[in-house]
Design an enzyme around this catalytic site. Structure first.
Site, short mmCIF file in Angstrom:
data_model
loop_
_atom_site.label_atom_id
_atom_site.label_comp_id
_atom_site.label_asym_id
_atom_site.label_seq_id
_atom_site.Cartn_x
_atom_site.Cartn_y
_atom_site.Cartn_z
N ASP A 137 0.87 -1.17 0.00
CA ASP A 137 0.00 0.00 0.00
C ASP A 137 0.91 1.23 0.00
O ASP A 137 2.14 1.12 0.13
CB ASP A 137 -0.99 -0.01 1.18
CG ASP A 137 -2.20 0.86 0.87
OD1 ASP A 137 -2.15 1.67 -0.09
OD2 ASP A 137 -3.22 0.76 1.57
C1 BGC Z 1 -5.03 3.29 -0.08
C2 BGC Z 1 -5.15 2.25 -1.17
C3 BGC Z 1 -5.04 2.88 -2.52
C4 BGC Z 1 -3.73 3.64 -2.59
C5 BGC Z 1 -3.49 4.28 -3.94
C6 BGC Z 1 -3.82 4.18 -0.28
O1 BGC Z 1 -3.86 5.26 0.57
O2 BGC Z 1 -4.98 2.66 1.18
O3 BGC Z 1 -6.36 1.56 -1.03
O4 BGC Z 1 -5.12 1.92 -3.52
O5 BGC Z 1 -3.73 4.64 -1.61
O6 BGC Z 1 -4.37 5.29 -4.20
#
Ligand code: BGC
Length: 767
Positions: free
Chosen positions: A289
């Protein structure tokens, strides 16, 4: 493509064809190996590196240092993927940087959070799960993929398959609710929808099941908080939807920000190596993540970024999203012997394989067709589908004296509430590239649905928030401005019926939107009470991204319609239900409490040793609120009524390898045709570990004309009864089971049967 890159790739192909007579040059595995063999260590690590777009790639060269470094790295083959780019022009320009300039010309894979639509917005995932309609859910993901792929996107960071028990957690809106069985079926449908039959088709995108794992179990519902759950809960409640997504062929998995049992998910070998890539045989890749590798230092399990990179790669995190850990340190870690190059090769293979599957090596620009982009995105067909899925997602929670449906041909309606005129909130959070303010508002939907003889008035009552509303910043609620109440009350008094929209604005749920109060924020409850006092014919239309505590509202308002954040066509879909053009068929995928203090609240809980009062206070309960939900899992009303009768089992025993048939007759006893969601639950009465009081194991949507009935049939096998036992395996245990059928988790008719073969639940061979 740069000439040297073409030469290298051509040499690889020739080598393949001539060196190994039997090898198919088009076989992805061989192509991956051939390419891998050409790559330097730096180029391999580049494939593991992902950046968010920080500069206008279609504009002049970036002026800032970060932008310059990133562009340079793309051109040097040191960036395998980018996120937050979209549109044919933008993605083509970015792809050119990698393909035309880097030595090997390896295309990048572009990812975006296409969570419930790309530009045509569908209901937020929790809302869509309320449809229980797997075909509709698959169609929604299919259309989202078609639009995203037409905009140059190869990969969506969806579906979110996190089970959540706590409505305080804002990201509950992104998943399918509290139940592993329903969430697993929804996960499969979404993976099928995004990925289609073949990843190589130009209208499919690679899916990404996230967040692995247990992100939805943040303590006290506070975002990014510690997760402390047992292996039992992990296996039985959290992992099943991930396993279902993997079995459905999901191409990628995203790990999670949280720690679990003291080990952050990103550094968790048990999860990523043992379970995901080991036991489940997952062949795709794991993306971290956002900077979750870097955050290993903040969690305090790595002393520095170098240590974090070593931990994450060892634990099976293949791609570093935005963390700079891999690109800065992996090469040195390999050269110093601290990290084996085999680990890098394994991660690169996984990433290249997905790129090959997507067809990016055959034509890196195959997703970049401006005519298609123009034709496909926001087409009439897509909007019609969004309206259809939206109305299927609406749940009728209360309808005293059949106040609904309303008459669209005469009378007067006062439409009240800031959310009723809001053209942005229905788009919800995680709205990819939706155009701000592009949804059909409730007010517009009502106007379009009624005839000329119906008088519609609108009064805001009170704004819900004040100041800027954005994805990035905190919201400020209106807690004092009631200056519009008088006009709202006057409108309510003058009308035959009131439709009042209440709930949450778009960015009140979603990432980093945890709340300790899940009632109506601001002055909404006061507004409702004054409006209701002026006109009791009040229909509440809820718009929200999480379960709300509706105790006070439910005590008065005669009709309540749960509409979540329904997407582009929200207003039309709600009007379809308000005026009876669609008979509501949604059912709650999550429990709605009386009070926030009941959270975490979920129907499939354990019984405890003291589930009932024995005449004194010493049982598991609250002294000031019930244990049960105000509106339970599986609940939802219809404009017609259904009666259940004649629940029958084909036998009172079942053995491994056999089938048990469970049947029920469902009759439409009302006056309209309607769809019923017939639900089947099971309880394992004695287990080697404690078992939930009930677990959904099947459901069926049936459409019935008034007066007609249908015999609905479910088949159970021992596999349906399996769980993660005290022996640390998935298996069914012998003994007695209760099986029950009904219209919700609370209205059930129960029968019993015995599983005669399978493991003994007794504990002697355990622990
Ligand atoms: C989130 C993810 C997301 C990623 C990219 C993160 O803050 O937890 O779910 O895919 O950002 O946008």
């Amino acid at each position: 493509m740069k000439t040297t890159a073409i030469a290298v790739l051509a040499a690889v192909m020739v080598a393949l064809i001539s060196a190994c007579g039997e090898t198919q040059p088009n076989d992805p595995a061989s192509r991956v190996e051939a390419l891998l063999g050409q790559m330097t260590l730096e180029e391999k690590i580049g494939q593991l590196n992902q950046y968010s777009n920080t500069f206008d790639i279609t504009g002049p060269p970036p002026e800032d240092q970060v932008g310059r470094v990133r562009l340079e790295r793309i051109r040097n083959g040191l960036v395998g993927s980018m996120l937050n780019l979209a549109g044919v022009e933008e993605t083509r320009r970015a792809q050119e940087q990698a393909v035309e300039h880097s030595r090997l010309g390896i295309p990048m894979i572009f990812g975006l959070d296409v969570v419930h639509g790309y530009r045509t917005m569908f209901p937020i995932p929790l809302g869509e799960a309320a449809s229980w309609d797997l075909e509709a859910i698959e169609r929604s993901a299919r259309i989202a993929a078609t639009e995203a792929a037409a905009a140059g996107i190869h990969w969506t960071f969806a579906p979110v398959v996190d089970i959540a028990h706590d409505a305080r957690w804002g990201r509950i809106m992104e998943g399918a609710g509290e139940d592993p069985f329903l969430a697993s079926r929804v996960a499969e449908a979404r993976v099928r929808g995004f990925q289609g039959r073949d990843l190589a088709s130009i209208d499919t995108v690679a899916a990404c099941a996230k967040h692995f794992a247990a992100y939805g179990f943040a303590e006290a519902g506070r975002e990014y908080n510690t997760v402390e759950i047992s292996e039992n809960t992990l296996q039985n409640a959290v992992l099943p939807p991930f396993k279902a997504a993997v079995d459905a062929g999901v191409a990628t998995i995203m790990n999670a920000f949280n720690e679990i049992g003291g080990i952050p998910a990103t550094a968790n070998s048990h999860l990523q190596r043992e379970i995901l890539k080991g036991e489940w045989g997952f062949k795709g890749f794991v993306v971290s993540d956002w900077d979750s590798i870097g955050e290993l230092t903040v969690h305090g399990v790595a002393a520095d970024l170098r240590g974090a990179a070593a931990m994450a790669i060892a634990a099976g995190s293949d791609m570093d999203m935005q963390g700079e850990a891999y690109i800065s340190h992996l090469a040195d870690l390999v050269r110093s012997g601290a990290v084996s190059e085999d680990l890098i090769d394994d991660a690169v293979r996984r990433i290249l394989r997905v790129k090959f599957q997507l067809g990016l090596f055959d034509d890196p620009y195959r997703y970049c067709d401006a005519t298609r982009e123009q034709r496909v995105i926001l087409s009439r067909e897509h909007l019609d589908a969004a309206r259809d899925v939206a109305r299927r997602s609406i749940v009728l929670l209360k309808n005293d004296n059949d106040l609904l449906p309303l008459d669209a041909t005469r009378g007067s309606i006062a439409v009240i509430g800031a959310l009723a005129a809001d053209k942005d909130t229905p788009l919800g959070s995680w709205r990819a590239r939706a155009l701000p303010g592009s949804a059909v508002s409730l007010h517009e939907g009502i106007r379009a649905a009624v005839g000329d003889d119906v008088e519609i008035t609108y009064a805001e009552g009170a704004p819900l928030t004040v100041g800027e509303r954005s994805f990035l910043h905190e919201l400020t609620f209106n807690t004092g401005d009631t200056s519009g109440f008088a006009a709202a009350v006057a409108a309510a008094e003058a009308a035959d019926t009131v439709v009042i929209a209440l709930g949450e604005e778009a960015y009140q749920s979603g990432e980093a939107r945890s709340q300790v109060d899940i009632g109506l924020r601001g002055v909404q409850q006061q507004l409702l009470e004054q409006v209701y006092a002026a006109n009791p014919n009040t229909v509440v239309v809820l718009m929200n991204g999480r379960p709300l505590a509706l105790d006070r509202m439910a005590a008065n308002a005669p009709a309540i319609l749960e509409t979540w954040h329904l997407g582009s066509e929200a207003g039309h879909a709600i009007a379809d239900v308000l005026f009876g053009n669609y008979n509501p068929s949604g059912r709650l995928p999550v429990s709605f409490p009386y009070h926030v203090g009941q959270e975490p609240l979920y129907y499939n809980a354990k019984g405890t040793g003291r589930p009932r009062s024995r005449g004194d206070v010493f049982w598991s309960h609250y002294t000031d609120a019930p244990n049960r939900a105000l509106f339970p899992f599986g609940f939802g009303l219809s404009y017609t009524t259904f009666e259940y009768s004649a629940v029958e089992l084909s036998a009172d025993e079942l053995a491994i390898g056999e089938e048990l048939t469970v049947e029920v007759t469902v009759e439409n006893t009302g006056e309209r045709s309607g769809t019923e969601v017939v639900q089947l639950y099971v309880r394992d009465l004695v287990g080697s570990v404690t078992r939930p009081v009930k677990e959904l194991k099947g459901f069926r949507l049936i459409e019935l004309e008034p007066g007609s009935e249908q015999r609905v049939r479910f088949i159970l096998t021992a596999d349906d009864l399996a769980f993660f036992t005290a022996r640390g395996r998935w298996e069914a245990e012998q003994g007695e089971f209760a099986v029950s059928i009904g219209p919700s988790s609370e209205e059930l008719t129960e029968k019993r049967f015995v599983l005669t073969s399978g493991c003994e639940p007794s504990a002697q061979n355990v622990r």
